[in-house]
Motif scaffolding. Structure first.
Motif, short mmCIF file in Angstrom:
data_model
loop_
_atom_site.label_atom_id
_atom_site.label_comp_id
_atom_site.label_asym_id
_atom_site.label_seq_id
_atom_site.Cartn_x
_atom_site.Cartn_y
_atom_site.Cartn_z
N GLY A 112 0.81 -1.21 0.00
CA GLY A 112 0.00 0.00 0.00
C GLY A 112 0.84 1.26 0.00
O GLY A 112 0.52 2.23 -0.69
N ALA A 115 2.19 1.61 -3.50
CA ALA A 115 1.14 1.97 -4.45
C ALA A 115 0.81 3.46 -4.37
O ALA A 115 0.49 4.08 -5.38
N ARG A 116 0.90 4.02 -3.19
CA ARG A 116 0.58 5.44 -3.02
C ARG A 116 1.76 6.34 -3.36
O ARG A 116 1.56 7.43 -3.88
N THR A 117 2.96 5.91 -3.06
CA THR A 117 4.12 6.80 -3.17
C THR A 117 5.11 6.39 -4.25
O THR A 117 5.98 7.18 -4.61
N GLU A 190 5.49 12.13 5.46
CA GLU A 190 4.48 12.07 4.41
C GLU A 190 5.18 12.26 3.06
O GLU A 190 5.93 13.22 2.87
N ASP A 193 2.98 11.98 -4.15
CA ASP A 193 2.28 10.95 -4.91
C ASP A 193 3.25 10.21 -5.82
O ASP A 193 4.30 10.73 -6.21
#
Length: 429
Positions: A112, A115-117, A190, A193
């Protein structure tokens, strides 16, 4: 020799009981079978079993196997509502991580994050753990290692580590991620993308060169990933194979070469030389040049509204001639790139040229001027040719032939006749 045996020595020897077979037990929290191995008998248990065997000779009764659930019972998950709820298989329920294998949970979570980063997840590991050579080991940097040491721990090349390092560095300069100095090993932040990663990361060594940077810039201008363009540039043999096998690729290569030749005189010269040395290409170029000249002749009439007569005069085109030229030009412009324009260009040129000749003959003043211009042009050509004759070479090299004198005498008679005709015409006018 006779040996007396003690009756107690002849008692049958009973072996120690074997370890029980594994039995199937059902776990209430999983719809699967788990085989549990019973613990082996201890030495004291084996001794007690031997004593019992000596007291009660004879075979022991075979142990009855425990009743195990059948396949239908162990795999029937329709009635196992607790398991369905734990795994999240019931509609509207999310899986409970506590009821799942922690290894599976960790893999899913790592997936996950990626997939996001995208590559930012790995670049962060490099950025917070790597201190390239030459930088002082001060503060938190003391805990960091060199790119080479990090690569050895990761089992990859230092170049790959540094590509992630440079990508993070460029993103930090743009304010997208923190600088290296503020990152601490093991710290999570954080991340941007995944789509932004490709704008900073270059997966190939050639991307760092001047050539690679030019290719990357051109790829971004075309709206494609730089890595794809770099891959093609690094494998010319694959590019050649694609051009030879695929008409679409060949067409794209042709367009690219034409665009590049506009700004590359050296490539223009090389292409022209290659065409001139190939007979088939040379003929094709001559044919296309002829067709282009004819189309240009028709286009000039339409755009400028003027015609060029056979003698070289430029005059206003009649309305009928201009309309016909427009009709032929529209047909030529509608042709696809794959269609041959030579035949259409020839038809348009012949039609328009015939109309020009008729327009000249139908206008008396234009006809006289056309013939005067034609005669004057011929006279100029003859004069130039005669002036180029070098009589000194004839005398020095002794190349004189009898027919040379005959031709000059005939030319003299023709010139005399022409002069007489012109004098009579002048006197009459």
């Amino acid at each position: 020799m006779t040996i007396a045996l003690d009756p107690s020595d002849t008692s049958p020897v009973v072996p120690a009981p074997a370890a029980p077979e594994p039995v199937a037990v059902e776990r209430p929290d999983r719809a699967e079978e788990f085989w549990v191995q019973q613990p082996e008998a201890s030495a004291e248990a084996e001794q007690e079993a031997e004593q019992e065997a000596e007291q009660e000779p004879g075979p022991e009764p075979e142990p009855q196997p425990e009743e195990t659930p059948g396949p239908d019972e162990t795999l029937d998950t329709d009635t196992d509502t607790d398991t369905d709820a734990a795994l999240g298989t019931e509609p509207g329920l999310a899986p409970d991580p506590a009821a799942l294998d922690p290894v599976v949970v960790r893999d899913a979570q790592d997936f996950g994050v990626y997939a996001r980063t995208g590559g930012w997840a790995f670049a962060l590991k490099v950025a917070r753990s790597v201190r390239p050579g030459g930088q002082p080991a001060e503060g938190t940097a003391r805990r960091k290692v060199s790119a080479k040491a990090f690569a050895e721990l990761a089992g990859c090349s230092p170049e790959r580590v540094m590509r992630h390092y440079r990508a993070w560095d460029m993103a930090a300069d743009d304010g997208l991620v923190p600088q290296f100095e503020v990152l601490v090993p093991g710290e999570d932040i954080e991340l941007p993308d995944a789509d932004v990663w490709l704008s900073y990361y270059a997966s190939r060594n050639s991307a760092a060169s001047v050539r690679g940077q030019a290719i990357s810039a051109a790829a971004e201008a075309e709206g494609i990933r730089p890595t794809k363009a770099l891959e093609v540039a690094e494998n010319p043999t694959a590019l050649r194979a694609a051009i030879l096998a695929d008409p679409g690729t060949a067409e794209a290569a042709r367009g690219a070469l034409l665009d590049r030749m506009k700004e590359d005189p050296a490539l223009q010269t090389e292409m022209a030389r290659a065409i001139a040395r190939t007979d088939d290409l040379k003929k094709a170029v001559a044919s296309e040049a002829k067709a282009a000249d004819r189309i240009g002749y028709v286009r000039q009439i339409v755009e400028n509204g003027q015609i060029r007569t056979p003698a070289g005069q430029t005059v206003e085109a009649p309305a009928e001639l201009r309309a016909e030229a427009e009709r032929h030009l529209s047909l030529l412009d509608e042709l696809d790139d794959s269609e041959e324009a030579g035949e259409w260009a020839g038809e348009a040129y012949d039609t328009v040229k015939g109309l020009v000749a008729r327009a000249v003959e139908e206008d008396p003043a234009l006809r006289v001027q056309e013939r005067r211009t034609k005669f004057y042009n011929s006279l100029q050509k003859a004069t130039k040719v005669f002036e180029e004759l070098t009589l000194d070479e004839v005398m020095e090299e002794d190349i004189y032939e009898a027919d040379m004198l005959q031709r000059l005498e005939a030319l003299q008679e023709a010139i005399g006749s022409c002069i007489s005709a012109l004098r009579k015409a002048t006197t009459a006018s």
